[in-house]
Design an enzyme around this catalytic site. Structure first.
Site, PDB file in Angstrom:
ATOM      1  CG  ASP A   1      -1.792   1.172   1.331  1.00 29.99           C
ATOM      2  OD1 ASP A   1      -2.469   1.501   0.338  1.00 29.99           O
ATOM      3  OD2 ASP A   1      -1.807   1.824   2.402  1.00 29.99           O
TER       4      ASP A   1
ATOM      5  CG  ASP B   1      -2.172   1.899   6.337  1.00 33.29           C
ATOM      6  OD1 ASP B   1      -2.256   1.657   5.105  1.00 33.29           O
ATOM      7  OD2 ASP B   1      -2.655   2.913   6.860  1.00 33.29           O
TER       8      ASP B   1
ATOM      9  CG  ASP C   1      -1.653   7.725   0.615  1.00 32.76           C
ATOM     10  OD1 ASP C   1      -1.082   8.818   0.671  1.00 32.76           O
ATOM     11  OD2 ASP C   1      -2.193   7.284  -0.408  1.00 32.76           O
TER      12      ASP C   1
END
Length: 238
Positions: A14, A176, A16
């Site tokens: 991922d 996240d 961000d």
């Protein structure tokens, strides 16, 4: 000489909150939008948990938290204004998390294919990664516009890994937030969860396979997951 023991494996990241700490620029853009509409700014840290849902969700939640009713008819114009402002400030404060470059280099030296699977638009993702000199580490950067479905659909990860030249059956997701773990489960991939990202859900409740508190722990987490996997496969043949 480094052993190429990750040959044939793809690691999908991922963007961000996993590779890059972006909340200062994203929430900065949100706050400039709020101020333009006569609304109070959103607290930087509390608003960072809204990032995982994308720019539209960030805008909507930001306006609602500021006490303004969300007008769906105005959403396209607000979104366009948000993107224009964000492009101007995309890397004012955004930086890779500690250990990102070194970890990516070690994984590549061990033979792993690296790619990015993000719900951020591909052009914006590449713009950010280019500004931070990170694009060179990845075989492909796949935003939702480059794949058949966005996370949490497993199709996002499968498509990204395939575009990178990898095998979705031999891939690990590092993320996240819930879209990352959901996509990994849907794609039947192992998933490493970063506790330092932007999830509004406690990381331990996301359903990943292992938690890491620093990006520098990614390599050890991968080794542990693959060691367990190989042991299980060996036992299944006994």
């Amino acid at each position: 000489m480094t052993e190429r023991d990750l040959e044939g494996w793809t690691i999908a990241f991922d963007l961000d909150g996993t590779l890059v700490e972006t909340h200062l620029d994203l929430v900065g853009t949100l706050n400039r939008m709020l101020v333009r509409h006569g609304l109070p700014e959103a607290p930087m840290e509390s608003a960072s948990s809204l990032i995982g849902g994308g720019a539209r969700a960030l805008l909507q939640h930001g306006f609602e938290r500021a006490g303004a009713p969300w007008n769906e008819a105005q959403a396209p114009d607000l979104f366009d204004a948000f993107i224009a402002d964000y492009i101007d400030h995309i890397a004012d404060h955004s930086r890779p998390f500690d250990g990102v470059v070194e970890t990516l280099e070690r994984l590549a030296a061990r033979g792993a294919i690296l790619c990015v699977a993000t719900n951020k638009r591909t052009d914006l993702s590449l713009m950010l990664l280019d500004r931070l000199d990170l694009t060179r580490h990845f075989a492909v950067v796949a935003g939702p516009d480059r794949v058949s479905a966005r996370k949490p659909s497993g199709a996002h990860l499968r498509d990204a890994v395939t575009l990178a030249g990898g095998d979705p059956a031999r891939a690990i997701m590092v993320g996240d937030a819930a879209p990352d773990t959901g996509a990994a489960r849907d794609a039947d991939m192992l998933c490493i969860v970063a506790t330092f990202g932007y999830s509004p859900i406690p990381p331990e409740d996301l359903g990943g396979d292992v938690l890491i508190d620093s990006f520098e722990d990614v390599e050890e987490a991968i080794d542990g997951l693959l060691s367990d996997l190989y042991v299980l496969r060996a036992l299944s043949k006994v």
